[in-house]
Design a protein around this motif. Sequence first.
Motif, PDB file in Angstrom:
ATOM      1  N   SER A 173       0.976  -1.160   0.114  1.00 48.47           N
ATOM      2  CA  SER A 173      -0.069  -0.011   0.096  1.00 48.47           C
ATOM      3  C   SER A 173       0.947   1.237  -0.115  1.00 48.47           C
ATOM      4  CB  SER A 173      -0.773   0.127   1.226  1.00 48.47           C
ATOM      5  OG  SER A 173      -1.654  -1.118   1.176  1.00 48.47           O
ATOM      6  N   LEU A 174       1.828   1.302   0.655  1.00 47.77           N
ATOM      7  CA  LEU A 174       2.934   2.598   0.691  1.00 47.77           C
ATOM      8  C   LEU A 174       3.354   2.743  -0.449  1.00 47.77           C
ATOM      9  CD1 LEU A 174       4.736   2.353   4.546  1.00 47.77           C
ATOM     10  CD2 LEU A 174       3.211   4.043   3.252  1.00 47.77           C
ATOM     11  N   LEU A 175       3.989   1.616  -1.038  1.00 46.42           N
ATOM     12  CA  LEU A 175       4.400   1.900  -2.556  1.00 46.42           C
ATOM     13  C   LEU A 175       3.524   2.258  -3.677  1.00 46.42           C
ATOM     14  CD1 LEU A 175       7.058  -1.152  -2.271  1.00 46.42           C
ATOM     15  CD2 LEU A 175       7.445   1.502  -1.723  1.00 46.42           C
ATOM     16  N   ASP A 176       2.183   2.022  -3.383  1.00 47.44           N
ATOM     17  CA  ASP A 176       1.620   2.480  -4.290  1.00 47.44           C
ATOM     18  C   ASP A 176       0.474   3.374  -4.109  1.00 47.44           C
ATOM     19  OD1 ASP A 176       2.340   0.474  -6.214  1.00 47.44           O
ATOM     20  OD2 ASP A 176       1.069  -1.244  -5.294  1.00 47.44           O
ATOM     21  N   LYS A 177       0.698   4.141  -3.039  1.00 49.98           N
ATOM     22  CA  LYS A 177      -0.096   5.096  -2.537  1.00 49.98           C
ATOM     23  C   LYS A 177      -0.602   6.289  -3.336  1.00 49.98           C
ATOM     24  CE  LYS A 177       3.545   7.699  -0.109  1.00 49.98           C
ATOM     25  NZ  LYS A 177       4.143   8.123   1.137  1.00 49.98           N
ATOM     26  N   ARG A 178      -1.702   6.926  -3.128  1.00 47.50           N
ATOM     27  CA  ARG A 178      -2.203   8.148  -3.940  1.00 47.50           C
ATOM     28  C   ARG A 178      -2.162   9.248  -2.661  1.00 47.50           C
ATOM     29  NH1 ARG A 178      -7.308   5.635  -7.042  1.00 47.50           N
ATOM     30  NH2 ARG A 178      -7.777   8.090  -7.341  1.00 47.50           N
ATOM     31  N   PRO A 179      -0.996   9.832  -2.687  1.00 54.86           N
ATOM     32  CA  PRO A 179      -0.928  10.975  -1.290  1.00 54.86           C
ATOM     33  C   PRO A 179      -1.869  11.842  -1.023  1.00 54.86           C
ATOM     34  CG  PRO A 179       0.699  11.237  -2.834  1.00 54.86           C
ATOM     35  CD  PRO A 179      -0.043  10.010  -3.309  1.00 54.86           C
ATOM     36  N   GLY A 180      -2.157  12.660  -2.011  1.00 50.99           N
ATOM     37  CA  GLY A 180      -2.959  13.632  -1.864  1.00 50.99           C
ATOM     38  C   GLY A 180      -4.445  13.214  -1.375  1.00 50.99           C
ATOM     39  N   GLU A 181      -5.171  12.378  -2.101  1.00 48.46           N
ATOM     40  CA  GLU A 181      -6.056  11.676  -1.699  1.00 48.46           C
ATOM     41  C   GLU A 181      -6.335  11.062  -0.349  1.00 48.46           C
ATOM     42  OE1 GLU A 181      -8.287  10.555  -6.139  1.00 48.46           O
ATOM     43  OE2 GLU A 181      -6.123   9.945  -5.706  1.00 48.46           O
ATOM     44  N   LEU A 182      -5.138  10.435  -0.157  1.00 46.86           N
ATOM     45  CA  LEU A 182      -5.120   9.907   1.303  1.00 46.86           C
ATOM     46  C   LEU A 182      -5.174  10.711   2.361  1.00 46.86           C
ATOM     47  CD1 LEU A 182      -2.474   6.783   1.086  1.00 46.86           C
ATOM     48  CD2 LEU A 182      -4.890   6.701   1.540  1.00 46.86           C
ATOM     49  N   TYR A 183      -4.530  11.905   2.256  1.00 39.16           N
ATOM     50  CA  TYR A 183      -4.437  12.906   3.131  1.00 39.16           C
ATOM     51  C   TYR A 183      -5.652  13.611   3.366  1.00 39.16           C
ATOM     52  CZ  TYR A 183      -2.969  17.399   5.379  1.00 39.16           C
ATOM     53  OH  TYR A 183      -3.013  18.454   6.424  1.00 39.16           O
ATOM     54  N   LYS A 184      -6.427  13.676   2.124  1.00 38.78           N
ATOM     55  CA  LYS A 184      -7.731  14.350   2.527  1.00 38.78           C
ATOM     56  C   LYS A 184      -8.846  13.244   3.074  1.00 38.78           C
ATOM     57  CE  LYS A 184      -9.945  16.342  -1.132  1.00 38.78           C
ATOM     58  NZ  LYS A 184     -10.499  16.497  -2.569  1.00 38.78           N
ATOM     59  N   GLN A 185      -8.545  12.207   2.907  1.00 37.43           N
ATOM     60  CA  GLN A 185      -9.368  11.195   3.634  1.00 37.43           C
ATOM     61  C   GLN A 185      -8.951  11.237   5.187  1.00 37.43           C
ATOM     62  OE1 GLN A 185     -10.332   7.198   1.233  1.00 37.43           O
ATOM     63  NE2 GLN A 185      -8.534   8.244   0.596  1.00 37.43           N
ATOM     64  N   ARG A 186      -7.553  11.461   5.693  1.00 38.99           N
ATOM     65  CA  ARG A 186      -7.138  11.587   6.903  1.00 38.99           C
ATOM     66  C   ARG A 186      -7.864  12.926   7.494  1.00 38.99           C
ATOM     67  NH1 ARG A 186      -5.304   9.228  11.272  1.00 38.99           N
ATOM     68  NH2 ARG A 186      -3.764   8.182  10.124  1.00 38.99           N
ATOM     69  N   LEU A 187      -8.055  14.095   6.732  1.00 41.72           N
ATOM     70  CA  LEU A 187      -8.769  14.904   7.291  1.00 41.72           C
ATOM     71  C   LEU A 187     -10.312  14.957   7.516  1.00 41.72           C
ATOM     72  CD1 LEU A 187      -7.157  17.908   5.101  1.00 41.72           C
ATOM     73  CD2 LEU A 187      -6.681  17.134   7.417  1.00 41.72           C
ATOM     74  N   ALA A 188     -10.722  13.881   6.788  1.00 41.94           N
ATOM     75  CA  ALA A 188     -12.551  13.706   6.818  1.00 41.94           C
ATOM     76  C   ALA A 188     -12.556  12.984   7.987  1.00 41.94           C
ATOM     77  CB  ALA A 188     -12.654  12.642   5.638  1.00 41.94           C
ATOM     78  N   MET A 189     -11.676  12.530   8.913  1.00 43.09           N
ATOM     79  CA  MET A 189     -11.777  11.755  10.215  1.00 43.09           C
ATOM     80  C   MET A 189     -11.840  12.543  11.076  1.00 43.09           C
ATOM     81  SD  MET A 189      -9.498   8.440  10.000  1.00 43.09           S
ATOM     82  CE  MET A 189      -8.465   8.186   8.446  1.00 43.09           C
ATOM     83  N   ARG A 190     -11.538  14.004  11.031  1.00 41.17           N
ATOM     84  CA  ARG A 190     -11.476  15.006  12.045  1.00 41.17           C
ATOM     85  C   ARG A 190     -12.248  15.005  13.117  1.00 41.17           C
ATOM     86  NH1 ARG A 190     -10.145  20.316   8.862  1.00 41.17           N
ATOM     87  NH2 ARG A 190     -11.685  19.335   7.769  1.00 41.17           N
ATOM     88  N   PHE A 191     -13.594  15.113  12.579  1.00 38.40           N
ATOM     89  CA  PHE A 191     -14.740  15.542  13.461  1.00 38.40           C
ATOM     90  C   PHE A 191     -15.918  14.526  13.492  1.00 38.40           C
ATOM     91  CE2 PHE A 191     -12.738  19.559  12.200  1.00 38.40           C
ATOM     92  CZ  PHE A 191     -12.123  20.049  13.736  1.00 38.40           C
ATOM     93  N   ILE A 192     -15.538  13.366  13.132  1.00 32.61           N
ATOM     94  CA  ILE A 192     -16.690  12.232  12.995  1.00 32.61           C
ATOM     95  C   ILE A 192     -17.130  12.044  14.384  1.00 32.61           C
ATOM     96  CG2 ILE A 192     -15.775  11.445  10.981  1.00 32.61           C
ATOM     97  CD1 ILE A 192     -15.567   8.950  13.748  1.00 32.61           C
TER      98      ILE A 192
END
Length: 268
Positions: A173-192
């Motif tokens: 997963s790390l070698l095939d990651k899509r960094p910008g979209e992964l980061y946005k999903q991390r931000l999506a977890m902020r206030f659930i």
Amino acid sequence: MPVAKLNGTSLYYEIQGTGIPILFIHGHGFTHHMFKPQLDYFSAKYKVILCDLRGNGKSGKLLQPPDEIIETQCLDLIMLMNDLNIREAVFVGISYGGLIAQHMAKQYPERVRALVIADSFCRSEASTFLGKLQLAAAYCSCLTYYAPGELMLPSLRLIYKRWGLAYREIRRSLLDKRPGELYKQRLAMRFIDYSACLRTFQRPALCIVGDFREFGVDCMKDVVSRLPHAQLAIIPDAFDPSNLCQPEMFNAVVQQFLDTQQDIQHIG
């Protein structure tokens, strides 16, 4: 290799087996491939559906702002179910996938026959200690998302040296990651916060967590305490993701849960 065109994007999915539909939802930074041990096991008796969430793996781009991501990804799954003529399914979500599963139970409860949540949590509001940690991690980890995956491998190898299968999938997963979209999903977890809506979910639920980290166990106990019909399974010698650290034990726990649901065979 099926790709569904729906909801303004393309969704890669795999389907195998016949019987009760079980839809597996991958964790943050992973893809459908993390469920290979579950696909091999459960497809002998069930209709197993794996997919890459929008913004991950082989699926389309994630263009939504963070506060719309989880709802959009859930709607993608609903539309995929419609395309496959599946009225309701058992949802199995790992980590971030557990958040998606909880949102499904909140927003589309009539489509969720049973719920399996593993290595996840139900709230991260900024007022809690967990929320502050996750918010800080979301902002501070931005550079690590864009750094070459190879830089993270030595430390991950040390953490997961006891769980070779989990390490190999994390490496992939790390070698095939899509960094910008992964980061946005991390931000999506902020206030659930699903702590209140879980109390209204009236279908059976199973919560699974590895015992390696006490904090993770506490998070899953919090989830269980809010679900009216939930049971907790703590898997020994397992970390996140527990389905890869101890796949045989994970499969057995889920299988036992399915076997105890007297009317689960009525799923359409």
